[in-house]
Motif scaffolding. Structure first.
Motif: not given
Lengths: 237, 161
Positions: A97, A107, A224, A237
């Motif tokens: 990200i 992403r 994101f 994550f």
């Protein structure tokens, strides 16, 4: 005492290993004369013997403090010699990200680390508009999602030199043409477009192999964002 | 408890109080053994109890009541009984399974699951939620339309009900 006047005492001498017998020298070697260390020289003057034995070559007048001068290790290394580190969470095929820069919030797929230490990533371009690009790993969050990139072959010309920023020609202000000359805009080179297509094709094929492919395509295309009560330091994550 | 059609009327219901007693199963909320279950084996004084959890990886120790949250479960053990007999009683009552079936344990499990979701999982969850909500909204809108189209007589009758 083992030694008396340098020589081994008889009892110890018995235990000493047998001396290696010297091989008889070749006749040629015997003919070669050893260079003389001392030379007799005539000197003038009365009552001083007339001759002096003197060394053929003079002893050095300077002895360095170290017999073998050691190289001082220079700790200040040039950038090209720096040690490159890569976070263990970032491996080829990891979805990253991006958190800063032009493509923040996107992403993106990690391809490899270049010699400068920067990460080579691609969107893929048709999914999120991020091209083959370099990013520093500090502006990136590594997710746990990995794509199997083992079958992807990157073009060899993708290196730091390839991605180095090219200076655009500034308009020369000659008389009467100050407002006419336009600034040279950046255009994507053909080889970049070519490489983008080859890499993205392979990547898309790799993504299609995974089970979650539908979600993965949507995932890579989505941005994101953090919602309410979502704290990055508490999130996985 | 039946309230004979009246809502808001106080009902005489025996309140389920959880007492600190020998055999009370407690959830350890603070300390090194946080998140584990234990059994109160004996009481030391006003604040502390002797606690043991042979099947839940809790060594016999003295715990402050403030560190534990009482569950609704108890097992029958004699006061200050040995580790072995606590284990026997625990396994007899099948306490581990009972606990895992309880709402409390399920909530904890859900919380842990949610915390362990990766970014991709969260994305998939969001999509699943959207799809589910879309289905619900579709059905709801259909019902709404049907209601809007229904003749006034039917509506009045339905409202009276």
């Amino acid at each position: 005492q083992r030694r008396v006047h340098g020589a081994l005492t008889p009892s110890w001498a018995k235990m000493a290993p047998p001396k290696a017998v010297a091989k008889p020298k070749a006749k040629q070697e015997a003919k070669v004369q050893k260079p003389k260390r001392m030379i007799t020289k005539d000197i003038g003057g009365d009552k001083n013997g007339g001759k002096r034995t003197v060394r053929a070559s003079r002893l050095p007048r300077y002895y360095p403090t170290e017999d073998r001068p050691r190289k001082i290790k220079n700790r200040r290394l040039a950038f090209s010699q720096h040690k490159r580190r890569l976070r263990s969470s970032i491996t080829p095929g990891t979805v990253l990200i991006t958190v800063a820069g032009r493509h923040k919030g996107k992403r993106v797929v990690f391809l490899k680390q270049l010699n400068s230490g920067l990460l080579l990533v691609t969107g893929p371009y048709h999914l999120n508009g991020c091209p083959l690009r370099r990013i520093n790993q500090i502006y990136v969050i590594a997710t746990k999602t990995r794509i199997d990139i083992s079958g992807v072959k990157l073009p060899e010309r993708l290196n730091d030199q390839y991605f180095k920023r090219t200076k655009l020609k500034k308009p020369k202000h000659s008389d009467g043409e100050i407002f006419d000359t336009k600034k040279e805009e950046y255009t994507v080179s053909d080889e970049r477009k070519e490489d983008q297509v080859t890499v993205d094709k392979q990547l898309t094929a790799a993504i299609k192999k995974s089970a979650d492919k539908k979600y993965l395509f949507a995932y890579l295309g989505a941005m994101f964002a953090l919602g309410n009560k979502q704290y990055p330091h508490k999130m996985v994550f | 408890q039946s309230t004979w059609g009246f809502s808001g009327v106080p009902t005489m219901v025996k309140k389920e109080t959880r007492f600190v007693e020998v055999g009370r199963v407690a959830y350890i909320a603070h300390g090194d053994d946080k998140g584990k279950l234990c059994v109160i084996v004996d009481v030391v004084d006003q604040n502390r109890a002797l606690v043991d959890g042979p099947c839940t990886n809790v060594n016999r120790k003295i715990l402050n009541f403030k560190a534990m949250h009482l569950t609704k479960f108890t097992i029958t053990i004699p006061r200050s009984c040995r580790n072995r007999f606590v284990r026997k009683a625990w396994e007899k009552e099948n306490m581990t399974q009972k606990w895992e079936e309880s709402t409390w344990a399920k909530k904890i499990a859900n919380r842990e699951l949610r915390a362990s979701l990766t970014d991709f999982d969260r994305f998939k969850l969001m999509i699943a939620k959207q799809q589910r909500n879309r289905l619900i909204r579709n059905e709801f809108c259909k019902l709404k339309k049907a209601w809007a189209k229904a003749p006034k007589k039917d509506k009045k009758a339905a409202k009276k009900k």
